[in-house]
Motif scaffolding. Structure first.
Motif, mmCIF file in Angstrom:
data_model
loop_
_atom_site.group_PDB
_atom_site.id
_atom_site.type_symbol
_atom_site.label_atom_id
_atom_site.label_comp_id
_atom_site.label_asym_id
_atom_site.label_seq_id
_atom_site.Cartn_x
_atom_site.Cartn_y
_atom_site.Cartn_z
ATOM 1 N N ALA A 66 -12.134 -82.167 -20.124
ATOM 2 C CA ALA A 66 -11.704 -80.809 -19.786
ATOM 3 C C ALA A 66 -11.222 -80.758 -18.349
ATOM 4 O O ALA A 66 -11.643 -81.553 -17.509
ATOM 5 N N THR A 106 -7.817 -82.859 -24.654
ATOM 6 C CA THR A 106 -8.290 -82.281 -23.390
ATOM 7 C C THR A 106 -8.265 -80.751 -23.460
ATOM 8 O O THR A 106 -7.247 -80.155 -23.792
ATOM 9 N N LYS A 107 -9.387 -80.136 -23.142
ATOM 10 C CA LYS A 107 -9.449 -78.686 -23.056
ATOM 11 C C LYS A 107 -9.134 -78.250 -21.637
ATOM 12 O O LYS A 107 -9.383 -78.984 -20.675
ATOM 13 N N MET A 109 -9.922 -75.078 -19.102
ATOM 14 C CA MET A 109 -10.735 -73.879 -18.923
ATOM 15 C C MET A 109 -10.167 -73.055 -17.780
ATOM 16 O O MET A 109 -10.140 -73.500 -16.630
ATOM 17 N N HIS A 185 -0.033 -75.616 -25.536
ATOM 18 C CA HIS A 185 -1.186 -76.509 -25.395
ATOM 19 C C HIS A 185 -2.139 -76.313 -26.570
ATOM 20 O O HIS A 185 -2.655 -77.293 -27.134
ATOM 21 N N GLN A 186 -2.353 -75.086 -26.970
ATOM 22 C CA GLN A 186 -3.222 -74.816 -28.112
ATOM 23 C C GLN A 186 -2.638 -75.395 -29.393
ATOM 24 O O GLN A 186 -3.371 -75.937 -30.232
ATOM 25 N N GLY A 189 -3.213 -79.042 -29.623
ATOM 26 C CA GLY A 189 -4.606 -79.287 -29.988
ATOM 27 C C GLY A 189 -4.811 -79.198 -31.486
ATOM 28 O O GLY A 189 -5.528 -80.001 -32.082
ATOM 29 N N THR A 194 -7.851 -81.074 -33.061
ATOM 30 C CA THR A 194 -8.850 -80.889 -32.023
ATOM 31 C C THR A 194 -9.034 -79.400 -31.787
ATOM 32 O O THR A 194 -8.063 -78.691 -31.617
ATOM 33 N N SER A 195 -10.263 -78.946 -31.726
ATOM 34 C CA SER A 195 -10.533 -77.526 -31.509
ATOM 35 C C SER A 195 -10.058 -77.113 -30.134
ATOM 36 O O SER A 195 -10.228 -77.829 -29.158
ATOM 37 N N ALA A 196 -9.467 -75.912 -30.061
ATOM 38 C CA ALA A 196 -8.992 -75.383 -28.783
ATOM 39 C C ALA A 196 -10.090 -74.631 -28.056
ATOM 40 O O ALA A 196 -9.871 -74.167 -26.952
ATOM 41 N N GLY A 197 -11.265 -74.504 -28.634
ATOM 42 C CA GLY A 197 -12.342 -73.803 -27.949
ATOM 43 C C GLY A 197 -12.496 -72.399 -28.451
ATOM 44 O O GLY A 197 -11.587 -71.805 -29.015
ATOM 45 N N VAL A 202 -10.540 -70.595 -22.846
ATOM 46 C CA VAL A 202 -10.601 -72.035 -23.095
ATOM 47 C C VAL A 202 -9.413 -72.393 -23.953
ATOM 48 O O VAL A 202 -9.249 -71.884 -25.050
#
Length: 203
Positions: A66, A106-107, A109, A185-186, A189, A194-197, A202
């Motif tokens: 992150a 990569t997340k 924040m 970016h989301q 993901g 991959t989860s974006a949060g 996030v």
């Protein structure tokens, strides 16, 4: 002034006045966050992180989990997202290559001061799955710019005021480019499975 935007408005007025005061001085207004040159400058921080991880023992399992970024007007965050996008497409396109592998999943924040969360307000108002943002895609050319500077149908939210005690740390409205880049970016993901949060800040 009561907040940064009032100081910014005064600065812009002073620049315009100076252009016509007959002094012959050349004056310019330079935005502290809403300028592609600034975003690209910030984006090199991502290049440096990847360079250091690439030469640190050559571990193929090294990943960036992150990146945290403070947000005022969105300039730093725009740059970080640009750097991630550029390296995602570098050396293989579409997420191929060692550099892309390091940042896959990569997340990001986005950290805002309570009472000055203009980025969160605009991100919530322009949800990733909304019809208005369905065509805000990567262009895949590897330069990290995509469609961030093109006019899109966004509903930008402008705060009524900054209620944080730190009135100089926030802008009433972020640059639209940071919302476009956050969406891209989301989407990457999701393509990477991959989860974006879970939180709106996030990515």
């Amino acid at each position: 002034g009561k907040n940064w935007n009032e100081a910014d408005a005064l600065a812009r007025t002073m620049v315009e006045d100076a252009k016509t005061d007959g002094s012959g001085n050349t004056v310019y207004y330079v935005s502290p966050y809403d300028n592609p040159l600034l975003w690209t400058g910030h984006s090199t921080a991502v290049d440096e992180i990847i360079d250091q991880l690439s030469c640190n023992g050559g571990d193929d399992d090294v990943r960036i989990g992150a990146i945290l970024a403070s947000v005022g007007g969105g300039g730093l965050l725009s740059g970080i997202l640009e750097g991630l996008e550029r390296n995602y497409y570098r050396g293989g396109g579409g997420g191929g290559g060692r550099r892309s592998a390091i940042i896959r999943g990569t997340k990001v924040m986005a950290c805002e001061t309570e009472g000055a969360a203009s980025f969160a307000a605009s991100l919530v108002a322009n949800s990733l799955d909304s019809e208005n943002n369905s065509n805000d895609d990567d262009d895949g050319d590897g330069n990290g710019n995509g469609n961030a500077n093109e006019e899109r149908s966004l509903t930008m939210k402008r705060l009524d005021g900054i209620t944080s005690v730190a009135t100089s740390l926030g802008a009433l409205e972020v640059t639209p480019a940071v919302i476009h880049r956050a969406h891209r970016h989301q989407r990457r993901g999701r393509c990477d499975d991959t989860s974006a949060g879970g939180g709106e800040d996030v990515l």
